[in-house]
Design an enzyme around this catalytic site. Structure first.
Site, PDB file in Angstrom:
ATOM      1  N   GLN A  39      28.424  17.091 -52.881  1.00 37.47           N
ATOM      2  CA  GLN A  39      28.936  15.693 -52.078  1.00 37.47           C
ATOM      3  C   GLN A  39      29.542  14.807 -52.755  1.00 37.47           C
ATOM      4  OE1 GLN A  39      25.963  15.117 -48.578  1.00 37.47           O
ATOM      5  NE2 GLN A  39      24.743  16.023 -50.283  1.00 37.47           N
ATOM      6  N   LYS A  59      15.749  13.419 -50.508  1.00 39.30           N
ATOM      7  CA  LYS A  59      16.060  12.940 -51.876  1.00 39.30           C
ATOM      8  C   LYS A  59      15.319  11.532 -51.690  1.00 39.30           C
ATOM      9  CE  LYS A  59      20.450  10.818 -51.509  1.00 39.30           C
ATOM     10  NZ  LYS A  59      20.025   9.390 -51.689  1.00 39.30           N
ATOM     11  N   THR A  60      15.704  10.783 -50.646  1.00 34.96           N
ATOM     12  CA  THR A  60      14.974   9.217 -50.701  1.00 34.96           C
ATOM     13  C   THR A  60      13.342   9.311 -50.944  1.00 34.96           C
ATOM     14  OG1 THR A  60      16.826   8.499 -49.308  1.00 34.96           O
ATOM     15  CG2 THR A  60      14.868   7.168 -49.529  1.00 34.96           C
ATOM     16  N   ARG A  85      26.333  17.750 -41.515  1.00 34.96           N
ATOM     17  CA  ARG A  85      26.035  16.297 -40.962  1.00 34.96           C
ATOM     18  C   ARG A  85      25.512  16.967 -39.522  1.00 34.96           C
ATOM     19  NH1 ARG A  85      25.447  14.043 -44.310  1.00 34.96           N
ATOM     20  NH2 ARG A  85      25.846  15.860 -45.428  1.00 34.96           N
ATOM     21  N   ASP A 100      20.291   6.489 -57.868  1.00 34.12           N
ATOM     22  CA  ASP A 100      20.399   7.391 -56.694  1.00 34.12           C
ATOM     23  C   ASP A 100      21.978   7.659 -56.454  1.00 34.12           C
ATOM     24  OD1 ASP A 100      20.196   8.735 -54.278  1.00 34.12           O
ATOM     25  OD2 ASP A 100      19.825   6.955 -53.321  1.00 34.12           O
ATOM     26  N   GLU A 101      22.319   8.528 -55.759  1.00 36.35           N
ATOM     27  CA  GLU A 101      24.013   8.996 -55.708  1.00 36.35           C
ATOM     28  C   GLU A 101      24.457   9.120 -56.718  1.00 36.35           C
ATOM     29  OE1 GLU A 101      24.572  10.012 -52.723  1.00 36.35           O
ATOM     30  OE2 GLU A 101      23.592   8.995 -51.352  1.00 36.35           O
TER      31      GLU A 101
END
Length: 690
Positions: A248, A33-34, A603, A217-218
């Site tokens: 998330q 995503k970044t 993770r 973002d987020e």
């Protein structure tokens, strides 16, 4: 094809090229995503959008810094200089410094940290004659923060028929009044006052006119005020791109509202939706387990992660006798991996749901001689020496900062004891004066002890004498002179006679000098106010996310692990009562717990080991425990109905009696075997990494 889409997959490319109108990018774990955000902004700039017209907001300074660095590498030198990229809080601070007087704020307002907030709440409860046993200050702060995150004031509680709720409303009011009297805002206030500011059409207009392209973002972590800020600024031009993953969203307990991302298409009709589902982090088996768990949530956007890494090891599931056996197994398995597979130590992590779980792991790791880092230890900004020196600086910048004054009024000792401070506060409350004014006019109040007033006044006057050193390179001189004037080095020597400890304590003070030196390089733009603001925003980051240590095993809570990845993960305590947590089951918040399990699973890059026990100590007693419902879901098995029934009953009883330290045991169903997830029996072809 744009150069900014080279190397992107089809989903990522579509997100980058969709620049007009509202856009929801559902970015699953590990889907890049970044890269999408930064390439999209670079594409906007290359297409002629002025840099000053772009506003990009995220949740940590680290994420904002990484975003700036990546964009700078993508665009010609200096092309992104006028971009506004930062956290919500940093954006609000800048706006309130400029326009805050329109909502009743001083231009030089301070920002109080968690310790200052706790001090203010304790003082509010004392003034209301409410005991800390009846109204725990930390719990009050948490509830007040949640109310602010929902843009709710104290009024609804004051009108409640429940005395406890009325007391909360009174504490909320008194706490806020104390912050305003001190000229400071807490982090929730920064957002709340920004919303108030934007409710004025005349103030809102220049924000809408300038920022014609928003990127958040987020987005799954936004709360009520953050959502309003986005809606107000972007509601007219509608060029609003939000990136996030409802699967998330794990911070509901601190105000994040998952409904904001779930309802984006309703709030911005006609929004384009792009799903990033190609995961570049984890193997096929790990993602199959994650998908199998999260699909049981009903409130979510449908998406399924696909692995670009291909096949790997089956997920390992182990049942152990108790928490000691669990720790012994995990450490023994790690030793074998380190010795035989030569896995780097920094590639290993143990993830757990609650902060008490790592104790037995620490014992085993020490016995085995394995170096580890327990994430969540004391932040640099929480050290006493750091807090003391920053309080001196806050008083120079804002003499009305009562919270800072109360912290250091007798540090080092200057004859102003606790009883004297209580008398000063009583006089201040009676005459509705700031504490600093009471000290300055001490001789007018017979109730005040003369010696204490003299000591406190001399202290404040010594700080006032340094007020001219507040810009540029003078900041380092200011810190050094503050430390010298108050005799702080001698105070450290007095408190810590042992040399090694004394040196460590002094190192924290010298680090503040280093920070002031770095900030002072900004020249005249560097002021004491901007330095304290920078420290406050970075302190929030430091408390929110601590990075794993290089070359050490990581012990970390699931909440802290979000945004990180490890080669091999041990997800421990997969049991009813732990994951999902008993309190969440009792409160009906199982979906957020399932998202937490999903975060833990994703993770891991190559290898995932999940453990659970037959019994576990709780509140000083041993109890038989149940395997987690999420374990059955991950293994592709139907969760036994009796497990859910027993779990709900146990959770309700645990929530009701946890104050007394009682514990309720329940008989477990048949244990799950260590096996590969059923859903992973059919192997997927290896995907080529993009």
């Amino acid at each position: 094809m744009s150069k900014f889409t080279t190397g992107l997959n089809d989903e990522q490319r579509r997100a980058v090229l969709t620049t007009e109108g509202p856009l929801l990018v559902l970015a699953g774990a590990g889907t890049g995503k970044t890269r999408v955000i930064t390439h999209r902004i670079a594409h906007l700039l290359a297409g002629g959008v002025p840099a000053r017209a772009v506003l990009a907001m995220t949740f940590t300074n680290k994420a904002a810094g990484e975003m700036k660095e990546r964009i700078a590498k993508l665009v010609p030198h200096g092309a992104g200089a006028d971009l506004t990229v930062g956290t919500f809080h940093a954006f609000c601070v800048k706006a309130l410094r400029q326009f805050g007087d329109r909502v009743g704020l001083r231009r030089n307002f301070g920002i109080c940290d968690a310790d200052d907030q706790l001090m203010a709440m304790k003082q509010a409860l004392r003034e209301l004659q409410l005991t800390e046993a009846d109204m725990p200050p930390r719990l009050c702060l948490s509830r007040v923060s949640l109310l602010k995150s929902r843009l709710l004031g104290a009024e609804g509680h004051l009108e409640s028929g429940d005395q406890g709720e009325v007391d909360l409303g009174r504490a909320y009011q008194r706490y806020d009044a104390a912050l305003r009297a001190s000229g400071v805002l807490d982090f929730d206030d920064l957002l709340v006052y920004m919303v108030k500011l934007l409710q004025d059409r005349a103030t809102l207009a220049p924000f809408r006119e300038r920022f014609r392209y928003l990127c958040v973002d987020e987005y799954q972590d936004t709360n009520g005020p953050q959502y309003e800020i986005v809606r107000q600024i972007g509601g007219e031009h509608r060029n609003v791109c939000v990136v996030g993953d409802d699967d998330q969203s794990i911070y509901g307990w601190r105000g994040a509202d998952v409904s904001k991302i779930l309802n984006f298409e309703r709030d911005f009709p006609g929004a384009a939706v792009v799903r990033l589902e190609t995961n570049y982090r984890s193997t096929y088996e790990i993602l199959q387990g994650a998908n199998a768990v999260i699909r049981h949530n009903t409130s979510r956007h449908e998406k399924t992660l696909r692995s670009a890494a291909g096949n790997g090891e089956a997920i390992i599931v182990r049942r152990l006798r108790d928490e000691n056996g669990e720790a012994e197994f995990v450490v023994a398995d790690m030793l074998q991996r380190l010795r035989d597979q030569r896995v780097p130590l920094g590639d290993l992590a143990v993830l757990f749901r609650t902060a008490v779980q790592p104790r037995v792991f620490e014992m085993q790791l020490r016995r085995a001689g394995i170096p580890y880092n327990l994430v969540g230890g004391m932040s640099f900004f929480d050290r006493k020496e750091v807090r003391d020196v920053l309080s001196y600086l806050k008083l120079i910048a804002n003499p009305s900062d009562e919270l800072a004054l109360l912290r250091v009024i007798n540090t080092p000792p200057r004859g102003v004891g606790g009883t004297s401070v209580e008398k000063m506060l009583a006089v201040a409350a009676q005459h509705r004066l700031p504490l600093a004014d009471v000290i300055a006019r001490g001789s007018e109040f017979a109730a005040l002890p003369a010696g204490a007033v003299v000591g406190a006044r001399a202290f404040l006057e010594s700080l006032a004498g340094l007020r001219h050193l507040q810009t540029g390179k003078d900041l380092v001189t200011l810190v050094k002179q503050v430390v010298q004037v108050v005799g702080y080095q001698e105070e450290i020597k007095r408190c810590y006679p042992e040399q090694v400890t004394r040196l460590k304590r002094w190192e924290a003070v010298t680090e503040i000098m280093n920070m002031a030196e770095a900030h002072g390089r900004m020249g005249e733009a560097a002021t004491l106010a901007s330095f304290l603001e920078d420290v406050a925003l970075n302190a929030q980051d430091d408390n929110d996310k601590e990075e794993p240590a290089e070359g050490r095993l990581t012990l970390m809570t699931l909440h802290s692990a979000k945004g990180l990845e490890f080669g091999e993960v041990y997800l421990v305590g997969m049991e009813e009562g732990l994951l999902p947590h008993a309190r969440s089951v009792a409160d009906g918040n199982v979906e957020e717990e399932r998202r937490l399990a999903y975060v833990g699973i994703t993770r891991a890059r190559r290898r995932l080991t999940v453990t659970y026990t037959e019994s576990r100590a709780r509140y000083g007693k041993r109890a038989t425990v149940l395997p987690s419902r999420f374990l059955y879901e991950m293994l592709g098995k139907q969760t036994p109905p009796d497990l859910l029934h027993q779990s709900a009953a146990v959770a309700g009883k645990l929530a009701a009696v946890e104050e007394e330290g009682a514990v309720v045991a329940a008989a477990p169903p048949a244990p799950a075997r260590a096996t590969k997830p059923a859903a992973a029996a059919k192997k997927a072809p290896a995907a080529k990494k993009r």
